[in-house]
Design an enzyme around this catalytic site. Structure first.
Site, PDB file in Angstrom:
ATOM      1  N   ALA A  93       0.809  -1.240   0.000  1.00 14.32           N
ATOM      2  CA  ALA A  93       0.000   0.000   0.000  1.00 14.32           C
ATOM      3  C   ALA A  93       0.835   1.279   0.000  1.00 14.32           C
ATOM      4  O   ALA A  93       0.288   2.375   0.064  1.00 14.32           O
ATOM      5  CB  ALA A  93      -0.943  -0.006   1.203  1.00 14.32           C
ATOM      6  N   TYR A 128       5.651 -14.059 -14.139  1.00 16.78           N
ATOM      7  CA  TYR A 128       4.545 -13.189 -13.717  1.00 16.78           C
ATOM      8  C   TYR A 128       3.188 -13.809 -14.116  1.00 16.78           C
ATOM      9  O   TYR A 128       2.252 -13.862 -13.312  1.00 16.78           O
ATOM     10  CB  TYR A 128       4.734 -11.811 -14.357  1.00 16.78           C
ATOM     11  CG  TYR A 128       3.737 -10.772 -13.931  1.00 16.78           C
ATOM     12  CD1 TYR A 128       3.818 -10.164 -12.678  1.00 16.78           C
ATOM     13  CD2 TYR A 128       2.693 -10.375 -14.778  1.00 16.78           C
ATOM     14  CE1 TYR A 128       2.897  -9.198 -12.283  1.00 16.78           C
ATOM     15  CE2 TYR A 128       1.782  -9.408 -14.396  1.00 16.78           C
ATOM     16  CZ  TYR A 128       1.887  -8.816 -13.156  1.00 16.78           C
ATOM     17  OH  TYR A 128       0.977  -7.860 -12.768  1.00 16.78           O
TER      18      TYR A 128
HETATM   19  P1  NAP Z   1       3.965  -0.958  -7.504  1.00 11.56           P
HETATM   20  O1  NAP Z   1       3.758   0.479  -7.835  1.00 11.56           O
HETATM   21  O2  NAP Z   1       5.307  -1.580  -7.746  1.00 11.56           O
HETATM   22  O3  NAP Z   1       3.526  -1.188  -5.986  1.00 11.56           O
HETATM   23  C1  NAP Z   1       3.614  -2.457  -5.373  1.00 11.56           C
HETATM   24  C2  NAP Z   1       3.934  -2.260  -3.910  1.00 11.56           C
HETATM   25  O4  NAP Z   1       4.123  -3.569  -3.304  1.00 11.56           O
HETATM   26  C3  NAP Z   1       5.248  -1.499  -3.704  1.00 11.56           C
HETATM   27  O5  NAP Z   1       5.136  -0.559  -2.664  1.00 11.56           O
HETATM   28  C4  NAP Z   1       6.202  -2.627  -3.375  1.00 11.56           C
HETATM   29  O6  NAP Z   1       7.335  -2.238  -2.652  1.00 11.56           O
HETATM   30  C5  NAP Z   1       5.307  -3.549  -2.557  1.00 11.56           C
HETATM   31  N1  NAP Z   1       5.940  -4.862  -2.406  1.00 11.56           N
HETATM   32  C6  NAP Z   1       6.739  -5.505  -3.292  1.00 11.56           C
HETATM   33  N2  NAP Z   1       7.156  -6.669  -2.779  1.00 11.56           N
HETATM   34  C7  NAP Z   1       6.616  -6.773  -1.540  1.00 11.56           C
HETATM   35  C8  NAP Z   1       6.699  -7.746  -0.506  1.00 11.56           C
HETATM   36  N3  NAP Z   1       7.438  -8.846  -0.643  1.00 11.56           N
HETATM   37  N4  NAP Z   1       6.031  -7.515   0.649  1.00 11.56           N
HETATM   38  C9  NAP Z   1       5.299  -6.398   0.831  1.00 11.56           C
HETATM   39  N5  NAP Z   1       5.182  -5.449  -0.112  1.00 11.56           N
HETATM   40  C10 NAP Z   1       5.834  -5.618  -1.286  1.00 11.56           C
HETATM   41  O7  NAP Z   1       2.930  -1.897  -8.303  1.00 11.56           O
HETATM   42  P2  NAP Z   1       1.499  -1.525  -8.940  1.00 11.56           P
HETATM   43  O8  NAP Z   1       1.710  -1.246 -10.382  1.00 11.56           O
HETATM   44  O9  NAP Z   1       0.756  -0.586  -8.101  1.00 11.56           O
HETATM   45  O10 NAP Z   1       0.811  -2.982  -8.872  1.00 11.56           O
HETATM   46  C11 NAP Z   1       0.009  -3.398  -7.781  1.00 11.56           C
HETATM   47  C12 NAP Z   1      -0.579  -4.764  -8.108  1.00 11.56           C
HETATM   48  O11 NAP Z   1      -1.332  -4.680  -9.322  1.00 11.56           O
HETATM   49  C13 NAP Z   1       0.465  -5.848  -8.332  1.00 11.56           C
HETATM   50  O12 NAP Z   1       0.002  -7.075  -7.815  1.00 11.56           O
HETATM   51  C14 NAP Z   1       0.555  -5.924  -9.842  1.00 11.56           C
HETATM   52  O13 NAP Z   1       1.010  -7.171 -10.292  1.00 11.56           O
HETATM   53  C15 NAP Z   1      -0.881  -5.662 -10.222  1.00 11.56           C
HETATM   54  N6  NAP Z   1      -1.058  -5.172 -11.598  1.00 11.56           N
HETATM   55  C16 NAP Z   1      -0.502  -3.989 -12.004  1.00 11.56           C
HETATM   56  C17 NAP Z   1      -0.697  -3.544 -13.314  1.00 11.56           C
HETATM   57  C18 NAP Z   1      -0.107  -2.235 -13.820  1.00 11.56           C
HETATM   58  O14 NAP Z   1      -0.264  -1.941 -15.015  1.00 11.56           O
HETATM   59  N7  NAP Z   1       0.517  -1.448 -12.979  1.00 11.56           N
HETATM   60  C19 NAP Z   1      -1.442  -4.326 -14.204  1.00 11.56           C
HETATM   61  C20 NAP Z   1      -1.990  -5.525 -13.748  1.00 11.56           C
HETATM   62  C21 NAP Z   1      -1.800  -5.938 -12.438  1.00 11.56           C
HETATM   63  P3  NAP Z   1       8.681  -1.814  -3.520  1.00 11.56           P
HETATM   64  O15 NAP Z   1       8.617  -0.347  -3.618  1.00 11.56           O
HETATM   65  O16 NAP Z   1       9.829  -2.337  -2.767  1.00 11.56           O
HETATM   66  O17 NAP Z   1       8.591  -2.520  -4.849  1.00 11.56           O
END
Ligand code: NAP
Length: 247
Positions: free
Chosen positions: A14, A155
């Site tokens: 979050a 992924y």
């Molecule tokens: P993001 O900006 O990278 O945010 C993900 C967050 O999760 C980051 O704060 C990250 O920390 C944290 N995280 C990573 N590994 C972790 C762990 N082991 N334990 C606890 N927290 C952890 O990603 P997002 O784009 O918002 O994506 C959120 C979700 O939506 C993900 O599941 C992703 O696969 C899914 N999704 C995203 C998209 C897209 O287009 N963005 C599309 C489809 C699905 P760090 O800062 O260290 O990485």
């Protein structure tokens, strides 16, 4: 009056991106939040934002793929907030490479956070939710888990696994008053899409019938719906939020 007045929600990952917006939208609908990310300090901005909406925000530093840490986090949350009504498994990572170049480390890292992390948090909250005979869990999958993608075997497999886990947990927990659903986002506007070259961006947009990327609020709205009583008769479902890219 919001959907979640008097409810407590946990959102993983979050600190930023989609997870932060999901936490804010749940707060706008009345939920108090337990927000989790790898480092407690990264959660300060999300927590400020939730408190400015008028809801409680408890920050927890936890690696979603570490069972003792996850178990302790959920125990702490239940103790301090009294109950846990909503879990959103959002934390996720990518480590893209074509199959021949994908290392075992890249495979393990992505499966460990995206799939095992979702399993561990679901397992941990299922205990208090079963005791209270209610709860909703929303897992953030991806359209890549439905259609696959070159360069993303790890992924895609992790997100397909999240979908299968969602359906199995839904079958297991339905009789206990717990619903489990998933949201499968398409291309969501993030820092990554901002920096894309114009021709790559245009190519991606051409594959989306609605001709725009999604934004984190588009995903959060689907999460709010699935977590709310408006979806009271839905479990084991995958809601795709992709501008029509996947039908
Ligand atoms: P993001 O900006 O990278 O945010 C993900 C967050 O999760 C980051 O704060 C990250 O920390 C944290 N995280 C990573 N590994 C972790 C762990 N082991 N334990 C606890 N927290 C952890 O990603 P997002 O784009 O918002 O994506 C959120 C979700 O939506 C993900 O599941 C992703 O696969 C899914 N999704 C995203 C998209 C897209 O287009 N963005 C599309 C489809 C699905 P760090 O800062 O260290 O990485």
């Amino acid at each position: 009056m919001g959907f979640f007045d008097g409810k407590t929600a946990i959102v993983t990952g979050a600190a930023r991106g989609i997870g932060r917006t999901i936490a804010e939208e749940l707060a706008r609908e009345g939920a108090d939040l337990a927000i989790c990310d790898l480092d407690l300090n990264w959660l300060a901005e999300t927590a400020d934002s939730i408190r400015s909406i008028g809801r409680k925000a408890e920050c927890i530093g936890v690696n979603v793929s570490d069972w003792p840490g996850v178990n302790e986090a959920v125990t702490t949350i239940v103790k301090s907030m009294g109950h846990v009504d909503i879990l959103v498994n959002n934390a996720g990572i990518t480590k893209d490479a074509f199959l021949a170049r994908m290392t075992e480390e890249n495979w393990d890292a992505v499966i460990s956070v995206n799939l095992k992390g979702t399993f561990l948090f679901t397992k941990a909250v299922s205990k208090p939710m079963m005791k209270q005979k209610s709860g909703t869990i929303v897992n953030i999958a991806s359209i890549i888990g439905l259609i696959g993608n070159a360069g993303q075997c790890n992924y895609a497999a992790s997100k397909a696994g999240v979908i299968a886990l969602t359906k199995s947990a839904a079958k297991e927990l339905a009789s206990r008053g717990i619903r489990v659903n998933a949201v499968a986002p398409g291309f969501i506007e993030t820092k990554m899409t901002e920096t894309l070259q114009e021709d790559v961006r245009d190519q991606m947009l051409a594959a989306i019938p609605m001709r725009r990327f999604g934004n984190p609020t588009d995903v959060a709205n689907a999460v709010v719906f699935l977590a709310s009583d408006a979806a009271a008769y839905m479990t084991g479902q995958v809601l795709t939020v992709s501008g029509g890219m996947v039908m």
